[in-house]
Design an enzyme around this catalytic site. Structure first.
Site, PDB file in Angstrom:
ATOM      1  N   HIS A   1       0.829  -1.210   0.000  1.00 59.19           N
ATOM      2  CA  HIS A   1       0.000   0.000   0.000  1.00 59.19           C
ATOM      3  C   HIS A   1       0.864   1.261   0.000  1.00 59.19           C
ATOM      4  O   HIS A   1       0.543   2.233  -0.680  1.00 59.19           O
ATOM      5  CB  HIS A   1      -0.973  -0.007   1.184  1.00 59.19           C
TER       6      HIS A   1
ATOM      7  N   ASP B   1      -3.393  -2.577  -4.895  1.00 60.11           N
ATOM      8  CA  ASP B   1      -2.323  -3.567  -4.741  1.00 60.11           C
ATOM      9  C   ASP B   1      -1.471  -3.657  -6.017  1.00 60.11           C
ATOM     10  O   ASP B   1      -0.245  -3.740  -5.948  1.00 60.11           O
ATOM     11  CB  ASP B   1      -2.901  -4.953  -4.429  1.00 60.11           C
TER      12      ASP B   1
ATOM     13  N   HIS C   1      -0.797 -10.486  -5.583  1.00 56.31           N
ATOM     14  CA  HIS C   1       0.611 -10.071  -5.465  1.00 56.31           C
ATOM     15  C   HIS C   1       1.557 -11.001  -6.229  1.00 56.31           C
ATOM     16  O   HIS C   1       2.475 -10.552  -6.897  1.00 56.31           O
ATOM     17  CB  HIS C   1       1.025 -10.034  -3.993  1.00 56.31           C
TER      18      HIS C   1
ATOM     19  N   HIS D   1      -9.505  -1.898  -4.446  1.00 61.31           N
ATOM     20  CA  HIS D   1      -8.382  -2.305  -3.595  1.00 61.31           C
ATOM     21  C   HIS D   1      -7.410  -3.198  -4.369  1.00 61.31           C
ATOM     22  O   HIS D   1      -6.190  -3.122  -4.192  1.00 61.31           O
ATOM     23  CB  HIS D   1      -8.824  -2.998  -2.297  1.00 61.31           C
TER      24      HIS D   1
END
Ligand SMILES: [Zn+2]
Length: 297
Positions: free
Chosen positions: A83, A246, A269, A242
């Site tokens: 973040h 990321d 990720h 969100h």
């Protein structure tokens, strides 16, 4: 942003205190200015007798299961970096030392809102060294073979992001978005989007000693078809935004802002990191360009 000509760093040193989402431990994060061409360096101030500096690039990513975790060859790590990396990418901050006195970057409210606020407070200064950009030249796609993909393709300028997510919980279901990363889209849509978790997963994580610091103050908690947080959502597409947050953070592992189109389909990720490794594995995929001052092109 990508119209930046010179590298940037913080004008002033600034700190914030928060808790680690997994350990539940209090941690202080300090943002310090750094000279041109330093890049983003995490520094574990609680570690002595070992190399405590970890460059925030894709080669130093050591774990992508729960978050993006960076580590150096001395085994010193810093986790939940995505973040803060997103805010650095969006603000075009090329050089900074980011000190933390523990293994986790504080989770703050689960979004990048507080980091954006801190960067606004610290102010940025331009350095007299041209900014470099990673310009994508060919389509590159990473497919995990299990239904999730992440890809990058060429764009004339800036970073465009599209994302699709699909969750069994009906309150999330299918969400999609497409936007261009600008200071405005970052602040209004991306930075405010909080991380989220399913109630059953959080209970499982707690049993193995993780998510100890997780609470309704730093995550959206989804219980089947309802949002547990009394305040509800900050915006209807907060979940997919969100995921974009990321991706903006993970793409900054390139070590410079990205010029291209990113598309994430149920990716996380791991996929974004694998995609960057794939991009850098073949020089025909990209070009590193310098933004030249007007009139010198
Ligand atoms: Zn996140």
């Amino acid at each position: 942003m990508t119209d930046t000509i010179y590298q940037k760093t913080f004008k002033e040193t600034l700190s914030a205190v928060g808790i680690g989402v997994h350990s539940g431990a209090k941690a202080t994060i300090t943002f310090r200015p750094a000279p041109a061409n330093t890049g983003i360096i995490f520094k574990r101030t609680d570690v002595t007798g070992k190399n405590n500096e970890i460059p925030a690039t894709y080669q130093y990513v050591v774990d992508t299961r729960m978050c993006s975790c960076f580590g150096n060859s001395d085994g010193v790590t810093v986790s939940t970096a995505e973040h803060v990396m997103a805010a650095l990418h969006a603000y075009g901050i090329s050089n900074a030392y980011i000190e933390v006195n523990g293994p986790e970057i504080p989770i703050m409210d689960g979004s990048a809102k507080d980091f954006a606020f801190l960067f606004d407070c610290a102010g940025l200064s331009e350095q007299r060294t041209p900014q470099k950009f990673l310009k994508i030249k060919r389509n590159v796609k990473f497919d995990d073979g299990k239904g999730a993909t992440a890809s990058l393709s060429p764009a004339d300028s800036g970073l465009e992001l599209s994302f699709d997510i699909e969750f069994p919980a009906k309150i999330i279901g299918h969400q999609a978005c497409n936007l261009k990363l600008t200071p405005q889209t970052f602040k209004e849509q991306i930075a405010i989007a909080r991380t989220f978790g399913m109630k059953e997963d959080i209970e499982r994580l707690r049993q193995i000693g993780l998510a100890r610091g997780g609470s309704l103050d730093n995550a959206i908690l989804v219980d089947k078809d309802k949002i547990v947080n009394p305040e509800g959502l900050r915006e209807p597409k907060e979940f997919v935004f969100h995921k974009v947050l990321d991706a903006v953070g993970d793409l900054y592992q390139a070590g410079m802002p990205v010029i291209g189109r990113f598309y994430g389909n149920k990716s996380g990720h791991f996929h974004t990191n694998a995609l960057l490794k794939q991009v850098f594995s073949d020089k025909r995929n990209y070009e590193i360009i310098e933004a030249k001052p007007a009139g010198k092109n």
